[in-house]
Write a protein that holds these residues in place. Structure first.
Motif: not given
Length: 149
Positions: A9-14, A92-98
């Motif tokens: 879901q974070y992949k979709d969000f970003f 809350h989450d922390m997401v490191k995006v490369y």
């Protein structure tokens, strides 16, 4: 609401975030859409400062100025290469995006720069929202790549 969002879901969000970013680079800047990824108030940290922002007309103006700069240095497209999710708590989450960004400076071959940004995400019934981010030295990366002096 689940305790944490799955990485997919974070992949979709970003991916949606990057798509909005890329449309802005092509001249179709939708500041309202980009602002929709952020909470009402947020933190922005870089190597030299930590600032607070409000998701308002000032943020919209800042986005317009930033996109003008990105276009000026030849930014063509941004890609999400990968991401890593670290749960903080059930809200809350922390997401490191490369990321990888492609640049075409005037009269020069395409350059690509890999970088990452760590986002702090608040989960709500309306979905994830960015309430803070930590970025590296963007200007130094541009200098190193010869995009700015």
């Amino acid at each position: 609401m689940e305790d944490t969002m799955p990485a997919r879901q974070y992949k979709d969000f970003f991916q949606k975030y990057v798509e909005a970013y890329n449309r802005g680079l092509k001249g179709d800047l939708d500041t309202e859409l980009i602002q929709s990824f952020f909470t009402e108030h947020f933190l922005a940290a870089g190597p030299d400062s930590v600032e607070t922002g409000s998701n308002n007309i000032t943020f919209s103006a800042t986005l317009r100025k930033a996109y003008s700069f990105y276009q000026k240095i030849g930014t063509r497209e941004m890609h999400v290469r990968n991401l890593m999710v670290t749960p903080i708590d059930r809200f809350h989450d922390m997401v490191k995006v490369y990321y990888r960004a492609d640049y075409t400076p005037q009269g020069k071959p395409i350059k690509s720069i890999d970088f990452d940004v760590t986002y702090f995400i608040q989960l709500s019934e309306q979905g994830p929202k960015i309430f803070g981010f930590v970025a590296g030295d963007e200007m130094q990366a541009y200098r190193d790549a010869g995009l700015v002096s």
